[in-house]
Design a protein around this motif. Structure first.
Motif, PDB file in Angstrom:
ATOM      1  N   PHE A  93       0.833  -1.199   0.000  1.00 34.86           N
ATOM      2  CA  PHE A  93       0.000   0.000   0.000  1.00 34.86           C
ATOM      3  C   PHE A  93       0.865   1.246   0.000  1.00 34.86           C
ATOM      4  CE2 PHE A  93      -2.691   3.205   2.204  1.00 34.86           C
ATOM      5  CZ  PHE A  93      -3.712   3.251   1.268  1.00 34.86           C
ATOM      6  N   ASP A  94       0.490   2.215  -0.837  1.00 34.81           N
ATOM      7  CA  ASP A  94       1.224   3.481  -0.943  1.00 34.81           C
ATOM      8  C   ASP A  94       0.215   4.618  -0.883  1.00 34.81           C
ATOM      9  OD1 ASP A  94       2.794   5.648  -1.493  1.00 34.81           O
ATOM     10  OD2 ASP A  94       3.659   4.854  -3.338  1.00 34.81           O
ATOM     11  N   ALA A  95       0.019   5.155   0.311  1.00 34.44           N
ATOM     12  CA  ALA A  95      -0.983   6.202   0.499  1.00 34.44           C
ATOM     13  C   ALA A  95      -0.604   7.493  -0.210  1.00 34.44           C
ATOM     14  CB  ALA A  95      -1.177   6.470   1.994  1.00 34.44           C
ATOM     15  N   GLU A  96       0.683   7.724  -0.412  1.00 31.95           N
ATOM     16  CA  GLU A  96       1.122   8.971  -1.039  1.00 31.95           C
ATOM     17  C   GLU A  96       0.947   8.953  -2.552  1.00 31.95           C
ATOM     18  OE1 GLU A  96       5.062   9.919   0.225  1.00 31.95           O
ATOM     19  OE2 GLU A  96       4.591   9.651   2.357  1.00 31.95           O
ATOM     20  N   HIS A  97       0.810   7.769  -3.124  1.00 31.97           N
ATOM     21  CA  HIS A  97       0.600   7.621  -4.570  1.00 31.97           C
ATOM     22  C   HIS A  97      -0.547   6.632  -4.763  1.00 31.97           C
ATOM     23  CE1 HIS A  97       4.843   8.811  -4.000  1.00 31.97           C
ATOM     24  NE2 HIS A  97       4.608   9.594  -5.043  1.00 31.97           N
ATOM     25  N   ALA A 147      -0.656  10.879   5.102  1.00 33.18           N
ATOM     26  CA  ALA A 147      -0.340  11.459   3.793  1.00 33.18           C
ATOM     27  C   ALA A 147      -1.115  12.748   3.557  1.00 33.18           C
ATOM     28  CB  ALA A 147      -0.642  10.448   2.689  1.00 33.18           C
ATOM     29  N   LEU A 148      -2.366  12.783   3.983  1.00 29.43           N
ATOM     30  CA  LEU A 148      -3.177  13.993   3.815  1.00 29.43           C
ATOM     31  C   LEU A 148      -2.704  15.101   4.756  1.00 29.43           C
ATOM     32  CD1 LEU A 148      -6.662  12.258   3.497  1.00 29.43           C
ATOM     33  CD2 LEU A 148      -5.521  13.575   1.698  1.00 29.43           C
ATOM     34  N   LEU A 153      -0.587  13.932  -0.233  1.00 28.94           N
ATOM     35  CA  LEU A 153      -1.740  13.512  -1.024  1.00 28.94           C
ATOM     36  C   LEU A 153      -2.795  14.588  -0.851  1.00 28.94           C
ATOM     37  CD1 LEU A 153      -2.801  10.926  -2.659  1.00 28.94           C
ATOM     38  CD2 LEU A 153      -4.059  10.390  -0.566  1.00 28.94           C
ATOM     39  N   ALA A 154      -3.469  14.941  -1.931  1.00 26.54           N
ATOM     40  CA  ALA A 154      -4.472  16.002  -1.865  1.00 26.54           C
ATOM     41  C   ALA A 154      -5.854  15.414  -2.108  1.00 26.54           C
ATOM     42  CB  ALA A 154      -4.176  17.078  -2.902  1.00 26.54           C
ATOM     43  N   SER A 155      -6.775  15.675  -1.178  1.00 23.69           N
ATOM     44  CA  SER A 155      -8.157  15.248  -1.371  1.00 23.69           C
ATOM     45  C   SER A 155      -9.032  15.903  -0.318  1.00 23.69           C
ATOM     46  CB  SER A 155      -8.291  13.727  -1.271  1.00 23.69           C
ATOM     47  OG  SER A 155      -9.623  13.327  -1.532  1.00 23.69           O
ATOM     48  N   ASP A 156     -10.234  16.284  -0.735  1.00 17.19           N
ATOM     49  CA  ASP A 156     -11.215  16.811   0.207  1.00 17.19           C
ATOM     50  C   ASP A 156     -12.127  15.707   0.728  1.00 17.19           C
ATOM     51  OD1 ASP A 156     -10.314  19.440  -0.071  1.00 17.19           O
ATOM     52  OD2 ASP A 156     -11.561  19.766  -1.850  1.00 17.19           O
ATOM     53  N   ILE A 157     -11.890  14.486   0.292  1.00 15.90           N
ATOM     54  CA  ILE A 157     -12.730  13.352   0.675  1.00 15.90           C
ATOM     55  C   ILE A 157     -12.207  12.747   1.972  1.00 15.90           C
ATOM     56  CG2 ILE A 157     -13.569  11.080  -0.044  1.00 15.90           C
ATOM     57  CD1 ILE A 157     -13.180  11.991  -2.944  1.00 15.90           C
ATOM     58  N   ASP A 158     -13.123  12.402   2.858  1.00 15.97           N
ATOM     59  CA  ASP A 158     -12.755  11.734   4.103  1.00 15.97           C
ATOM     60  C   ASP A 158     -11.951  10.471   3.779  1.00 15.97           C
ATOM     61  OD1 ASP A 158     -13.253   9.626   6.304  1.00 15.97           O
ATOM     62  OD2 ASP A 158     -14.031  11.452   7.239  1.00 15.97           O
ATOM     63  N   PRO A 159     -10.845  10.220   4.493  1.00 18.59           N
ATOM     64  CA  PRO A 159     -10.020   9.043   4.194  1.00 18.59           C
ATOM     65  C   PRO A 159     -10.800   7.735   4.183  1.00 18.59           C
ATOM     66  CG  PRO A 159      -8.888  10.466   5.744  1.00 18.59           C
ATOM     67  CD  PRO A 159     -10.264  11.040   5.575  1.00 18.59           C
ATOM     68  N   ARG A 160     -11.801   7.620   5.051  1.00 16.41           N
ATOM     69  CA  ARG A 160     -12.596   6.392   5.084  1.00 16.41           C
ATOM     70  C   ARG A 160     -13.362   6.195   3.783  1.00 16.41           C
ATOM     71  NH1 ARG A 160     -15.273   8.185  10.684  1.00 16.41           N
ATOM     72  NH2 ARG A 160     -15.245  10.089   9.415  1.00 16.41           N
ATOM     73  N   ASP A 161     -13.906   7.285   3.271  1.00 16.74           N
ATOM     74  CA  ASP A 161     -14.632   7.190   2.007  1.00 16.74           C
ATOM     75  C   ASP A 161     -13.671   7.078   0.829  1.00 16.74           C
ATOM     76  OD1 ASP A 161     -17.084   7.431   3.354  1.00 16.74           O
ATOM     77  OD2 ASP A 161     -16.910   9.612   3.359  1.00 16.74           O
ATOM     78  N   LEU A 162     -12.523   7.712   0.950  1.00 16.99           N
ATOM     79  CA  LEU A 162     -11.525   7.635  -0.109  1.00 16.99           C
ATOM     80  C   LEU A 162     -11.051   6.196  -0.301  1.00 16.99           C
ATOM     81  CD1 LEU A 162      -9.799   9.204  -2.130  1.00 16.99           C
ATOM     82  CD2 LEU A 162      -8.153   9.628  -0.275  1.00 16.99           C
ATOM     83  N   ALA A 210      -1.460  12.736  -6.193  1.00 21.06           N
ATOM     84  CA  ALA A 210      -0.203  12.727  -5.442  1.00 21.06           C
ATOM     85  C   ALA A 210       0.431  14.111  -5.506  1.00 21.06           C
ATOM     86  CB  ALA A 210       0.737  11.677  -6.018  1.00 21.06           C
ATOM     87  N   GLN A 211       1.128  14.490  -4.434  1.00 21.98           N
ATOM     88  CA  GLN A 211       1.751  15.808  -4.366  1.00 21.98           C
ATOM     89  C   GLN A 211       3.273  15.729  -4.391  1.00 21.98           C
ATOM     90  OE1 GLN A 211      -0.417  18.792  -4.227  1.00 21.98           O
ATOM     91  NE2 GLN A 211      -1.522  17.011  -5.047  1.00 21.98           N
TER      92      GLN A 211
END
Length: 212
Positions: A93-97, A147-148, A153-162, A210-211
């Protein structure tokens, strides 16, 4: 691509009951039962799987299923767990990518359609979850949170939903109706598979770029 069960590394402390005494013969018998169980449960699921057929395919007495795995449910869970562990070992698993990870997970699963089918049966027939899966998802959520928070990592989505969305997109081509697959194509076709993979990676990158 055809997929045949292979001898994944088996972790007895996670994957079912085993006899107290380990011998080369007992390990070989357990391996045959796991492979026979994989074939049976992939074809028929837990409810439809028959211990008589498993024992016959493994070339042993069915009482050994109860000796090694307690019962049919125990064998099913051991089979599922060994393939989940193989997936975890095979796709880090790679949360950053996240998009790149989704592509690798797609490759691993669609190279192994029987594993996808087995996991589908498990989701339909079993509400219980294993320690292996719970711990795996907890670690993935922690990694996404980190990562967030660190802006990798860029996202406005909750990690659980992501995480749920990403896994749902990876397995999207495993569950549609046959009519939909007739319309859009099946991932067993190499061109469809490559198109689907590219679309998956692009979609995950869109919702969680990814950032770095």
């Amino acid at each position: 691509m055809d997929y045949y069960p292979v001898s994944y590394r088996f972790r007895s402390e996670r994957s079912g009951a085993v006899p107290a005494k380990h011998t080369p013969q007992s390990e070989a018998t357990r391996e045959r039962l796991l492979n026979a169980g994989f074939a049976e449960f992939t074809a028929h699921g837990l409810a439809g799987g028959r211990v008589d057929r498993i024992a016959e395919a493994a070339g042993c007495n069915k009482r050994l299923i109860y000796l090694y795995f307690t019962d049919k449910n125990g064998l099913f869970e051991a089979v599922v767990t060994r393939h989940i562990e193989a997936m975890m070992d095979g796709v880090t698993f790679d949360a950053e990518h996240l998009a790149a990870y989704a592509g690798r997970l797609f490759d691993w699963l669609y190279d192994r359609p029987d594993v996808l089918r087995l996991l589908g049966w498990r989701n339909l027939e079993r509400d219980e979850t294993s320690d292996v899966e719970r711990q795996s998802y907890s670690k993935k959520l922690e990694a996404l949170d980190t990562a967030l928070d660190e802006k990798k990592l860029a996202s406005d989505i909750d990690p659980r939903d992501l995480l749920t969305l990403m896994i749902g997109m990876v397995t999207a081509w495993a569950g549609p109706s046959p009519a939909l697959l007739d319309a859009v194509g099946r991932p067993t076709d190499e061109q469809v598979r490559q198109r689907a993979r590219a679309s998956l990676v692009a979609a995950v990158e869109l919702i969680a770029p990814a950032q770095s």
